[in-house]
Write a protein that holds these residues in place. Structure first.
Motif, PDB file in Angstrom:
ATOM      1  N   LEU A 201      30.513  39.132  43.355  1.00  0.00           N
ATOM      2  CA  LEU A 201      30.858  40.007  44.463  1.00  0.00           C
ATOM      3  C   LEU A 201      29.787  41.018  44.823  1.00  0.00           C
ATOM      4  O   LEU A 201      29.847  41.145  46.247  1.00  0.00           O
ATOM      5  N   MET A 202      28.820  41.210  44.154  1.00  0.00           N
ATOM      6  CA  MET A 202      27.686  42.070  44.468  1.00  0.00           C
ATOM      7  C   MET A 202      26.753  41.352  45.397  1.00  0.00           C
ATOM      8  O   MET A 202      26.080  42.097  46.475  1.00  0.00           O
TER       9      MET A 202
ATOM     10  N   ILE B  45      37.578  37.998  51.395  1.00  0.00           N
ATOM     11  CA  ILE B  45      38.451  38.515  50.420  1.00  0.00           C
ATOM     12  C   ILE B  45      39.083  37.617  49.420  1.00  0.00           C
ATOM     13  O   ILE B  45      39.199  36.319  49.384  1.00  0.00           O
ATOM     14  N   PHE B  46      38.515  38.035  48.207  1.00  0.00           N
ATOM     15  CA  PHE B  46      38.752  37.376  46.792  1.00  0.00           C
ATOM     16  C   PHE B  46      40.020  37.615  46.159  1.00  0.00           C
ATOM     17  O   PHE B  46      40.141  38.932  45.778  1.00  0.00           O
ATOM     18  N   ARG B  47      40.758  36.789  45.924  1.00  0.00           N
ATOM     19  CA  ARG B  47      41.890  36.999  44.960  1.00  0.00           C
ATOM     20  C   ARG B  47      41.529  36.195  43.783  1.00  0.00           C
ATOM     21  O   ARG B  47      41.843  34.832  43.709  1.00  0.00           O
ATOM     22  N   TRP B  48      42.006  36.821  42.379  1.00  0.00           N
ATOM     23  CA  TRP B  48      41.677  36.179  41.379  1.00  0.00           C
ATOM     24  C   TRP B  48      42.910  35.578  40.881  1.00  0.00           C
ATOM     25  O   TRP B  48      44.060  36.415  41.053  1.00  0.00           O
ATOM     26  N   THR B  49      43.115  34.267  40.620  1.00  0.00           N
ATOM     27  CA  THR B  49      44.438  33.849  39.993  1.00  0.00           C
ATOM     28  C   THR B  49      43.980  33.072  38.785  1.00  0.00           C
ATOM     29  O   THR B  49      43.323  32.445  38.745  1.00  0.00           O
ATOM     30  N   SER B  50      44.995  33.496  37.758  1.00  0.00           N
ATOM     31  CA  SER B  50      44.846  32.823  36.551  1.00  0.00           C
ATOM     32  C   SER B  50      45.398  31.371  36.365  1.00  0.00           C
ATOM     33  O   SER B  50      46.633  31.224  37.235  1.00  0.00           O
TER      34      SER B  50
END
Length: 75
Positions: free
Chosen positions: A59-60, A69-74
């Motif tokens: 992300l840095m 837009i980053f969406r973390w999904t497990s």
């Protein structure tokens, strides 16, 4: 490193959408994990801790938060 390299690269590539940035983020994540290994408390799995570092490094590299837009999904 050998154990997680492919998984971490796929993660960083998914976030950065760029091979060079993904490689840099992965390398920096492994280096940061190594340097701070003494701070790993064992409250979670090592892989989980490493993933969090890799996500932050990726992300840095994106610069401004508006690029994606980053969406973390497990899974």
């Amino acid at each position: 490193m050998n154990r997680y390299e492919r998984k971490i690269f796929r993660l960083t590539k998914h976030i950065t959408q760029n091979d060079a940035d993904a490689e840099d983020a992965m390398q920096d994540a492994f280096l940061k994990a190594f340097r701070h290994l003494n701070e790993f408390e064992g409250g979670s799995r090592f892989y989980t801790w490493l993933v969090r570092i890799a996500v932050n490094e990726s992300l840095m590299r994106l610069g401004s938060a508006g690029r994606i837009i980053f969406r973390w999904t497990s899974r």
